[in-house]
Design a protein around this motif. Sequence first.
Motif, short mmCIF file in Angstrom:
data_model
loop_
_atom_site.label_atom_id
_atom_site.label_comp_id
_atom_site.label_asym_id
_atom_site.label_seq_id
_atom_site.Cartn_x
_atom_site.Cartn_y
_atom_site.Cartn_z
N MET A 191 0.83 -1.21 0.00
CA MET A 191 0.00 0.00 0.00
C MET A 191 0.86 1.26 0.00
N ILE A 192 1.92 1.25 0.82
CA ILE A 192 2.80 2.42 0.91
C ILE A 192 3.48 2.67 -0.43
N ALA A 193 3.97 1.59 -1.06
CA ALA A 193 4.61 1.73 -2.37
C ALA A 193 3.62 2.28 -3.39
N GLY A 194 2.36 1.83 -3.33
CA GLY A 194 1.34 2.33 -4.24
C GLY A 194 1.07 3.81 -4.05
N TYR A 195 1.03 4.26 -2.79
CA TYR A 195 0.83 5.68 -2.50
C TYR A 195 2.01 6.51 -2.99
N LEU A 196 3.23 6.01 -2.83
CA LEU A 196 4.40 6.75 -3.30
C LEU A 196 4.39 6.90 -4.82
N ASP A 197 4.03 5.82 -5.52
CA ASP A 197 3.91 5.91 -6.98
C ASP A 197 2.81 6.89 -7.37
N GLY A 198 1.68 6.81 -6.68
CA GLY A 198 0.57 7.71 -6.97
C GLY A 198 0.91 9.16 -6.68
N LEU A 199 1.67 9.40 -5.61
CA LEU A 199 2.07 10.76 -5.24
C LEU A 199 2.92 11.38 -6.33
N GLY A 200 3.82 10.58 -6.90
CA GLY A 200 4.66 11.09 -7.98
C GLY A 200 3.85 11.48 -9.21
N MET A 201 2.74 10.78 -9.45
CA MET A 201 1.87 11.11 -10.59
C MET A 201 1.04 12.36 -10.33
N VAL A 202 0.61 12.55 -9.08
CA VAL A 202 -0.28 13.68 -8.76
C VAL A 202 0.49 14.99 -8.65
N LEU A 203 1.66 14.96 -8.03
CA LEU A 203 2.42 16.19 -7.77
C LEU A 203 3.20 16.64 -8.99
N GLN A 204 2.50 16.80 -10.08
CA GLN A 204 3.05 17.38 -11.30
C GLN A 204 2.20 18.58 -11.67
N PHE A 205 2.84 19.61 -12.22
CA PHE A 205 2.13 20.87 -12.48
C PHE A 205 0.92 20.65 -13.37
N GLY A 206 1.08 19.87 -14.43
CA GLY A 206 -0.03 19.64 -15.35
C GLY A 206 -1.20 18.94 -14.67
N THR A 207 -0.89 17.96 -13.83
CA THR A 207 -1.96 17.22 -13.13
C THR A 207 -2.69 18.13 -12.15
N LEU A 208 -1.93 18.92 -11.39
CA LEU A 208 -2.55 19.84 -10.42
C LEU A 208 -3.42 20.87 -11.13
N LEU A 209 -2.93 21.38 -12.28
CA LEU A 209 -3.71 22.36 -13.04
C LEU A 209 -4.99 21.73 -13.58
N ALA A 210 -4.90 20.49 -14.05
CA ALA A 210 -6.08 19.80 -14.57
C ALA A 210 -7.11 19.57 -13.47
N ILE A 211 -6.66 19.17 -12.29
CA ILE A 211 -7.58 18.94 -11.17
C ILE A 211 -8.25 20.25 -10.76
N ALA A 212 -7.47 21.35 -10.70
CA ALA A 212 -8.04 22.65 -10.33
C ALA A 212 -9.07 23.10 -11.37
N GLY A 213 -8.76 22.92 -12.66
CA GLY A 213 -9.70 23.31 -13.71
C GLY A 213 -10.99 22.49 -13.65
N GLY A 214 -10.85 21.19 -13.43
CA GLY A 214 -12.03 20.34 -13.31
C GLY A 214 -12.88 20.72 -12.12
N THR A 215 -12.24 21.05 -11.00
CA THR A 215 -12.96 21.45 -9.79
C THR A 215 -13.74 22.73 -10.01
N LEU A 216 -13.10 23.71 -10.69
CA LEU A 216 -13.77 24.98 -10.97
C LEU A 216 -14.99 24.76 -11.86
N LEU A 217 -14.84 23.94 -12.89
CA LEU A 217 -15.98 23.65 -13.77
C LEU A 217 -17.10 22.96 -12.99
N GLY A 218 -16.73 22.02 -12.13
CA GLY A 218 -17.73 21.33 -11.32
C GLY A 218 -18.48 22.27 -10.41
N ILE A 219 -17.78 23.22 -9.81
CA ILE A 219 -18.43 24.20 -8.93
C ILE A 219 -19.44 25.04 -9.71
N ILE A 220 -19.06 25.45 -10.92
CA ILE A 220 -19.97 26.25 -11.75
C ILE A 220 -21.19 25.43 -12.15
#
Length: 504
Positions: free
Chosen positions: A1-30
């Motif tokens: 489980m820990i190894a899976g979280y570390l792999d997942g963390l590396g995928m999430v903490l990228q500028f493009g991914t964070l920007l995509a999540i923020a954009g999706g959240t804003l659209l969802g709020i609207i």
Amino acid sequence: MIAGYLDGLGMVLQFGTLLAIAGGTLLGIIMGALPGLTSAMAVALLLPVTFGMPPVMGIGMMLGALCGAGASGSIPAILLNIPGTPSSVATTFDGFPMAQKGEAGRALGLSIVASFFGGVASMVILSLLAPPIADFALRFGAAEYFSLSVFGLVIIASVAGKSLLKGLIAGLLGFFVSTIGTDPITGVDRFTFGELSLLTGINLLPALIGLFAVSQVLKDAFEYDPNQRLKDSGHRIDVARPRFMETLRNWRALLAGILSGSVVGPVPGAGGSIASLVAYDQTRRFSKHPEKFGTGHAPGIVSVESANNALLGGALIPTLALGIPGEAATAVLLGGLMIQGVTPGPMLFDDQSGIVYGIFLAYLVANIFMLLIMCLGIKLFIRVLMVPRKQLLSAILVLCFIGVYGVDGDVFNLYLMLGFGILGYFLNRYDFGTAPVILGLILGPIAESNLRRGLQAFEGDWTPFFTRPISLTFLVIAVGLLALTLWQNYRTRRVPATSSEKGE
């Protein structure tokens, strides 16, 4: 489980991914804040955008839309008494009365923080308990779904308002309306009167918009005062802020919402409406002051909003582990998963553990973005109350027509919306309420189809409904809650009578 979280963390903490999540959240709020535009619609709009994105980035963007829409449905529910999404129906019970007291900022602050806590807690709980919860949901058959529906119908007693009898009548009306359309077992047309648009049954969206939005517009139109703005005199913009400490002080309501969403979420087809109503019902039943609910009581808002966002974390379990969507929005998300090359199923947690845990972390990040965006916009949201009522009612009605017609382009749904609007106006005028109708409309098809499928499977034998452990548990709880409600109503009526006798 820990190894899976570390792999997942590396995928999430990228500028493009964070920007995509923020954009999706804003659209969802609207989308969630506009009546008629659902979270499923927000995800569907993002599907073409996510083509070519890495799996965690694309799925994270869609999760952001789901999270944002789930939280922002409370905005019109609180400010205008119009649920932005079906799961926000219960938010109107205490959110709008609090806004009418001049405390719209407080109500929005409570809903935002409760949604955040609900989402984060569900992610933590369900990432730890995914296997047993998925196994529990897999045991549900026709008998269990029928008993769950009976349990849900008992909740009508809690949302019935002043009169239990009127609430039950309204609930049965919704149950009857749910039978319109093609019989789910035999395929025979029922109460369609030759109208092709009714073959698939009553569309929930025009019913929801009509009962809550159009009926409210009619009510406000008949009480229209050209010199009055919508409840703006008592509102203070400076008190519109997140209510962290007040939310935590209502920890029992918060816990009830988190548990309700986490338990109901994994049950395929249960949906956010059931989770929020269950949370509200349980919080009210075990409160020291149940009479305050429906008058602008903070625990009512906290329980419902925490359940709304906790539900999404729960709904992800059958979606990922079983390939069975927990609700309409996650059904669209399921298609997005397959487009991204992620095949849901029991082997997913072993074969693509990094992506799975990356999805969980993306959901956590989406909740953080939701909190930030909603906190920044809270003072803007409350300024809706400063709009003159004439312009506001016109804009609401236009959005209702656009939202209903935009779903499938069927003009009949517009007539349906207006019909339900007139019905909702008279139901509210004579204290029947509209929430029981929606509850009956949602739970009716589930109860009917599973009762008949169960009887077919058991060859007409009723005993399995009462002998299967999970089914029996739901039925016993339902009977117990109904008895408790009747006792509370009896006690509530007796206390004023006793007080008046003492006064004499």
